[in-house]
Scaffold this active site. Structure first.
Site, PDB file in Angstrom:
ATOM      1  NE  ARG A 129      -2.020   6.504  11.328  1.00 53.70           N
ATOM      2  CZ  ARG A 129      -1.554   6.166  12.535  1.00 53.70           C
ATOM      3  NH1 ARG A 129      -1.248   4.914  12.793  1.00 53.70           N
ATOM      4  NH2 ARG A 129      -1.420   7.085  13.466  1.00 53.70           N
ATOM      5  NE  ARG A 164      -0.854  13.474  13.391  1.00 57.27           N
ATOM      6  CZ  ARG A 164      -1.098  13.292  14.681  1.00 57.27           C
ATOM      7  NH1 ARG A 164      -2.238  12.808  15.085  1.00 57.27           N
ATOM      8  NH2 ARG A 164      -0.173  13.562  15.565  1.00 57.27           N
ATOM      9  NE  ARG A 199       2.083   6.092   5.295  1.00 60.15           N
ATOM     10  CZ  ARG A 199       2.860   5.045   5.480  1.00 60.15           C
ATOM     11  NH1 ARG A 199       3.368   4.413   4.447  1.00 60.15           N
ATOM     12  NH2 ARG A 199       3.135   4.615   6.678  1.00 60.15           N
ATOM     13  CE1 TYR A 220       8.671  12.284  18.748  1.00 55.91           C
ATOM     14  CE2 TYR A 220       8.596  14.532  17.895  1.00 55.91           C
ATOM     15  CZ  TYR A 220       7.947  13.378  18.305  1.00 55.91           C
ATOM     16  OH  TYR A 220       6.583  13.314  18.274  1.00 55.91           O
ATOM     17  CG  ASP A 278       7.159  12.894  10.379  1.00 57.32           C
ATOM     18  OD1 ASP A 278       8.121  13.031  11.161  1.00 57.32           O
ATOM     19  OD2 ASP A 278       6.037  12.499  10.752  1.00 57.32           O
TER      20      ASP A 278
END
EC number: 4.1.1.37
Length: 367
Positions: A41, A37, A50, A164, A86
């Site tokens: 963010r 990552r 973004r 998921y 992703d």
């Protein structure tokens, strides 16, 4: 082969191959480092880029993915880039709806609930053609990197994707997905096979597009004990490596190193070291010296500083890095965190981590 400075697809010649050399188990002058990552963010410029569009729209924009991938490299002397994407683009390509809910994470409005729901899934053979936008992002990024560092492609491992798809999002127990493993073992294997058959051409396609290494994320390994892991995760992890390598060879493409990162999968370390991957990623719960003893000299290890160590002072980060490098040893090692960077981390401290790895690893080699 690349004497003219242009390799496959006319990509610029690679100037810093330290990460690839370490991945293949070759000697390096210093320890290479990147961060899971690293495009995230915690970077204000990431949040700015973004802000304009929703998460999966960003994933579908090669231009945006390229920009986000390159941002951390403008700030830090990282030894590898990892494409911004992703793991859930694969379930999407299989026909499932996935949304990213701010503050909550991924959500599947219609998760797989019954065996018959498997009939809703598309043929795994079409998945790679649905994910052309990832390949375009890789090719564009590889060109814009201008040979600075290698570019890593990635995907989620079958069990993690299944979890998921059945849960409908994140979960602290993964009880619904594990219910499938116990109550519907055959349907579970059918789903895991579909995912494996989708992942193989997807990963090969990433290499064709320009990826120079591949990482498989088994993020939900920790929800399985040794028994379930050996039955429902490991066989597919092995198959992905074996088939990707075979297909690259058939296509006349050079092999790329592959990394397996099974978070909280410490109980399967020996098995993972023999699963056909050049690199085994470790999370921060594993003691490096013990891990090295258990996997032997045949694989490179990657990891594993506790990401929360980046909340410490820069001085303490330096001490923790020094200890980590001493424990892993100078060769067959790629420095990383034991999990991804968190959004509230200070970019300065990420820089301190990267610099400490480079500095201490050079000193370690002198002594």
């Amino acid at each position: 082969m690349e004497a003219d400075g242009l390799g496959l697809k006319g990509f610029p010649e690679l100037k810093n191959d330290t990460f690839l050399r370490a991945a293949w188990g070759e000697e390096t002058d210093y320890t290479p480092v990147w961060c899971m990552r690293q495009a995230g963010r915690y970077l204000p410029e990431f949040r700015e880029t973004r802000a304009a569009q929703d998460f999966f729209s960003t994933c579908r924009s090669p231009e945006a993915c390229c920009e986000l991938t390159l941002q951390p490299l403008r700030r830090f002397p990282l030894d590898a880039a990892i494409i911004f994407s992703d793991i859930l683009v694969v379930p999407q390509a299989l026909g499932m709806e996935v949304t990213m809910v701010p503050g909550k994470g991924p959500s599947f409005p219609e998760p797989l609930r019954e065996e018959r729901d498997l009939e809703r899934l598309r043929d795994p053979a079409v998945v790679a053609s649905e994910l052309g936008y990832v390949f375009q992002a890789i090719t564009l990024t590889r060109q814009r990197l201008a040979g600075r560092v290698p570019l890593i492609g990635f995907a989620g491992a079958p069990w993690t994707l299944m979890a998921y798809m059945v849960e409908g999002g994140g979960s602290s127990t993964m009880a619904q997905a594990k219910r499938w493993l116990y109550q519907r073992p055959q349907a579970s294997h059918q789903l895991l096979r579909i995912l494996t058959d989708a992942l193989i051409p997807y990963l090969v396609g990433q290499v064709v597009a320009g990826a120079q290494a591949l990482q498989l994320f088994e993020s939900h390994a920790g929800h399985l004990g040794p028994h379930l892991f050996n039955k429902f995760a490991l066989p597919y992890i092995r198959d992905v490596a074996k088939q990707v390598k075979a297909r690259l060879q058939e296509a006349g493409l050079a092999p790329v190193p592959m990394i397996i990162f099974a978070k909280d999968g410490h109980f399967a370390l020996e098995e993972l070291a023999q699963a056909g991957y050049e690199v085994v990623g470790l999370d921060w719960t594993v003691a490096p010296k013990k891990a090295r003893e258990r996997v032997g000299k045949t694989v490179t290890l990657q990891g594993n500083l506790d990401p929360c160590a980046l909340y410490a002072s820069e001085e303490e980060i330096g001490q923790l890095v020094k200890q980590m490098l001493d424990d892993f040893g100078p060769q067959r090692y790629i420095a990383n965190l034991g999990h991804g960077l968190y959004p509230d981390m200070d970019p300065e401290h990420v820089g301190a981590f990267v610099d400490a790895v480079h500095r201490h690893s050079r000193l370690l080699r002198q002594n």
